[in-house]
Design a protein around this motif. Structure first.
Motif, PDB file in Angstrom:
ATOM      1  N   ASN A   1      16.672  -7.034  67.659  1.00 34.12           N
ATOM      2  CA  ASN A   1      17.403  -6.443  66.239  1.00 34.12           C
ATOM      3  C   ASN A   1      18.783  -6.380  67.027  1.00 34.12           C
ATOM      4  O   ASN A   1      19.837  -6.631  66.130  1.00 34.12           O
ATOM      5  N   ALA A   2      18.949  -5.759  68.025  1.00 34.75           N
ATOM      6  CA  ALA A   2      20.385  -5.608  68.530  1.00 34.75           C
ATOM      7  C   ALA A   2      21.152  -6.888  68.966  1.00 34.75           C
ATOM      8  O   ALA A   2      22.459  -6.857  68.395  1.00 34.75           O
ATOM      9  N   PHE A   3      20.538  -7.908  69.250  1.00 35.39           N
ATOM     10  CA  PHE A   3      21.324  -8.932  69.580  1.00 35.39           C
ATOM     11  C   PHE A   3      21.515  -9.639  68.289  1.00 35.39           C
ATOM     12  O   PHE A   3      22.695 -10.201  68.193  1.00 35.39           O
ATOM     13  N   GLU A   4      20.630  -9.698  67.267  1.00 34.03           N
ATOM     14  CA  GLU A   4      20.861 -10.247  65.958  1.00 34.03           C
ATOM     15  C   GLU A   4      22.160  -9.533  65.340  1.00 34.03           C
ATOM     16  O   GLU A   4      22.895 -10.204  64.905  1.00 34.03           O
TER      17      GLU A   4
ATOM     18  N   ARG B   1      19.809  -8.808  58.919  1.00 29.60           N
ATOM     19  CA  ARG B   1      18.407  -8.485  59.420  1.00 29.60           C
ATOM     20  C   ARG B   1      18.452  -7.859  60.711  1.00 29.60           C
ATOM     21  O   ARG B   1      17.485  -6.761  60.761  1.00 29.60           O
ATOM     22  N   GLY B   2      19.103  -7.952  61.623  1.00 31.45           N
ATOM     23  CA  GLY B   2      19.401  -7.251  62.759  1.00 31.45           C
ATOM     24  C   GLY B   2      19.900  -5.931  62.598  1.00 31.45           C
ATOM     25  O   GLY B   2      19.311  -4.956  62.760  1.00 31.45           O
ATOM     26  N   ALA B   3      20.715  -5.751  61.575  1.00 32.36           N
ATOM     27  CA  ALA B   3      21.333  -4.278  61.191  1.00 32.36           C
ATOM     28  C   ALA B   3      20.309  -3.532  60.600  1.00 32.36           C
ATOM     29  O   ALA B   3      20.009  -2.268  60.947  1.00 32.36           O
TER      30      ALA B   3
ATOM     31  N   LYS C   1      16.189   0.699  61.443  1.00 32.26           N
ATOM     32  CA  LYS C   1      14.763   1.133  61.465  1.00 32.26           C
ATOM     33  C   LYS C   1      14.452   1.936  62.909  1.00 32.26           C
ATOM     34  O   LYS C   1      13.887   3.140  63.088  1.00 32.26           O
ATOM     35  N   VAL C   2      14.870   1.160  63.743  1.00 29.38           N
ATOM     36  CA  VAL C   2      14.455   1.624  65.131  1.00 29.38           C
ATOM     37  C   VAL C   2      15.333   2.981  65.503  1.00 29.38           C
ATOM     38  O   VAL C   2      14.787   3.958  66.164  1.00 29.38           O
ATOM     39  N   THR C   3      16.659   2.873  65.075  1.00 35.32           N
ATOM     40  CA  THR C   3      17.496   4.117  65.207  1.00 35.32           C
ATOM     41  C   THR C   3      16.982   5.182  64.530  1.00 35.32           C
ATOM     42  O   THR C   3      16.917   6.594  65.165  1.00 35.32           O
ATOM     43  N   THR C   4      16.661   5.106  63.139  1.00 29.17           N
ATOM     44  CA  THR C   4      15.752   6.248  62.579  1.00 29.17           C
ATOM     45  C   THR C   4      14.746   6.524  63.064  1.00 29.17           C
ATOM     46  O   THR C   4      14.345   8.009  63.413  1.00 29.17           O
TER      47      THR C   4
END
Ligand code: B12
Ligand code: SF4
Length: 522
Positions: free
Chosen positions: A88-91, A103-105, A110-113
């Motif tokens: 996710n981060a790299f995208e 898509r990465g954002a 989702k991960v951040t939440t």
């Protein structure tokens, strides 16, 4: 007042809660009259956390709540719970295609939440538990510790209830002093609202402690969910054989959390502990040491332990550990195979001796290769996970080529299918040399929040600085695109296609006269 201790392991991916088990065992050996209970939220479904905690407190009415918090950085750059956080981060950071960036954002959001939800949820559970316990005992106190607290003890101070005792590193002697009514503030801890954590608290040496075999008969009487971990065959139950690591690898905090002084648990006690678990049907063990063989001078201790395992007749066990593969001998290799080591991780980080020196990792890649050959000759035929972290410091095209040469040699030794390249990017952690380097390089400012995963901070903490950052970003994206199920090998393949491979001899030789870069003064 008679103390009643409730150990609450905060929610966590199911991993054996060895930390609270050892604490409860220690307290029982010292103060056998104290009543204790272990409550593991790792075995409770998320929707039931609050209800189950309330119920447990209502039933047990603790006077001391011991919260153990293992993981905060679950977003660390390997496959995690909410998708693959690294991807996710790299995208988000490196994709050129706007749809992939989006898509990465979204994935990152989702991960951040889920990260912040979990953080607030755990703080909420601590507050809730204390409030509830005080309904029964107005003097009830709370103490928190565990891996996550050890790393982020400074940041947690603003979020915890006043009076919370925050512990860094191992907690046995702190609990001991607390329960005996002695002054405990000289241990690696601080009290929220009373004082700020001492400067360099985490660098203070832990109080020495002689460890004996955990008494699992007792543990099973205070922990009703113990069986949960005994039912699945694929669990690796933690057993600690030593504490401490003497090295100074620039990105590592283990050596600070556990201290540089290596303290060996007596081999017969370790075997007696394994035996108790074995008799309960456990066959898989993870030696949870920061390093199983931290340095050459501890080879004899490892040999003694493994010989005792052989003597014990527990021939059908398997074990895994972090291994510094520079510290092996052919005899030790034989014992490792004979006692059932079926997985190990070598965190060599880079296949370039020059970079190994610069990162202060203090080992010789040539020895690692020779020892791997010995291990293979001893009959090791299982998977080796080789951890590479590209772009830590002073990476060049040449050092990347050297890492490829090194990796191919490991494949030649163990077989391509047996060497699993795990591509990490370092998640920068506080109290490490790399953090100091980031300050000097003005990549981070003192006072930054290492717990923040907001995109602008996360980009710095997910260590992949330019000029190579975008290049690695692009290579990783290509690898996920081409072969997401074999990401590590695909990254190596792409790197080799693009850059070629150095001579192995070059990888193994650090240029003469090359000074060890002083990470802190550059
Ligand atoms: C071995 C290990 C693993 C093994 C575990 C194998 C196993 N089956 O047990 C493996 C490789 C699987 C692993 C995986 C991960 N790990 Co890990 N792991 C470790 C390591 C090296 C040792 C942990 C351990 O068991 N120690 C032995 C026990 C006895 O110690 P302990 O649990 O810490 O408990 C002691 C103290 O913490 C304290 N204590 C504990 N609770 C409390 C409570 C109170 C009140 C008090 C006073 C004291 C106290 O006293 C205890 C006894 O001395 C630590 C680093 C380290 N050196 O500590 C990282 C560490 C715990 N892992 C960490 C992480 C992040 C992970 C992963 C999430 C990584 C990832 N992103 O995938 C995964 C996921 C684990 C999971 N939940 O699924 C982090 C957690 C902190 C953070 N950064 O958030 C650590 C600290 C490493 C780090 N520097 O970041 N890990
Ligand atoms: S050898 Fe391993 S545990 Fe020790 S400092 Fe280096 S990375 Fe950390």
């Amino acid at each position: 007042m008679t103390q009643r201790i409730l150990y609450v392991r905060l929610p966590c991916n199911p991993i054996f809660p060895i930390g609270v088990v050892y604490l409860a065992d220690h307290v029982h050996k010292l103060l056998p009259d104290i009543e204790q209970k272990i409550f593991d939220l790792g075995t409770v479904p998320p929707l039931d956390f609050k209800k189950a905690l309330d119920q447990c407190i209502d039933d047990f009415k603790p006077t001391l709540l011991v919260f153990s918090w293992r993981d905060i950085q679950i977003y660390a750059p390997v496959g995690g719970r909410g998708g693959n956080p690294l991807q996710n981060a790299f995208e988000f950071y490196y994709a050129k295609n706007p749809l992939i960036k989006l898509r990465g954002a979204l994935g990152g959001l989702k991960v951040t939440t889920s990260y912040y939800t979990e953080l607030w949820q755990n703080i909420g559970l601590i507050k809730r538990g204390l409030k509830r316990a005080r309904q029964y005992n107005s003097d009830a106190r709370v103490v928190i510790g565990g891996g996550a607290v050890s790393v982020f003890y400074e940041q947690l101070k603003t979020q915890l209830p006043q009076g919370t005792i925050v512990s860094v590193g191992e907690g046995e002697t702190l609990l001991e002093k607390l329960l005996q009514g002695k002054e405990f503030r000289d241990e690696r801890c601080y009290v929220v609202g009373e004082s700020d954590p001492r400067d360099r608290l985490i660098h203070e040496a832990p109080t020495p402690l002689e460890k004996s075999a955990c008494n699992y008969d007792y543990i099973s009487t205070i922990w009703s969910e113990f069986d949960y971990y005994l039912q699945e065959n694929d669990f690796y139950i933690g057993v600690q054989t030593k504490r401490g690591c003497p090295h100074n690898c620039c990105y590592c905090i283990y050596t600070v959390v556990e201290g540089k002084q290596v303290r060996i648990n007596p081999a017969e006690e370790v075997v007696a502990e394994i035996r108790q678990l074995y008799d309960r049907g456990i066959r898989n063990f993870w030696f949870t040491d920061a390093q199983f063989i931290p340095a050459k001078k501890f080879i004899d201790d490892a040999i003694e332990l493994l010989e005792k395992i052989v003597e014990s007749g527990m021939t059908d066990i398997h074990w895994a550990a972090y291994i510094r593969a520079d510290n092996l001998t052919p005899y030790l290799c034989d014992l490792m195979v004979k006692t059932g080591m079926n997985y190990f991780e070598i965190g060599i980080t880079s296949g370039s001796q020059e970079l190994i020196r610069k990162m202060r990792m203090g080992y010789n890649l040539r020895n690692v290769l020779q020892n791997c050959r010995d291990l293979k000759a001893a009959g090791f035929n299982d998977v080796v996970s080789v951890n590479y972290s590209f772009n830590v410091i002073d990476e060049t095209l040449e050092t990347i080529r050297q890492t490829i040469a090194y990796h191919r040699e490991l494949e030649a030794i163990f077989g391509v299918d047996k060497v699993e390249p795990a591509i990490f990017f370092i998640g920068l952690q506080p109290h490490t040399l790399l953090e100091e380097y980031a300050f000097k390089q003005k990549i981070l400012k003192p006072g930054y929040d290492p717990m923040s995963i907001m995109p602008w901070t996360a980009k710095k903490l997910l260590w992949n600085p330019e000029p190579f950052g975008s290049f690695f970003g692009e290579v990783c994206l290509q690898a996920w695109n081409q072969n997401p199920n074999d990401f590590g090998r695909e990254v190596m393949k792409i790197l080799e296609e693009r850059l070629g491979r150095a001579d192995l001899e070059e990888a193994l030789t650090a240029p003469v006269g090359d000074r060890v870069v002083d990470l802190v003064t550059v």
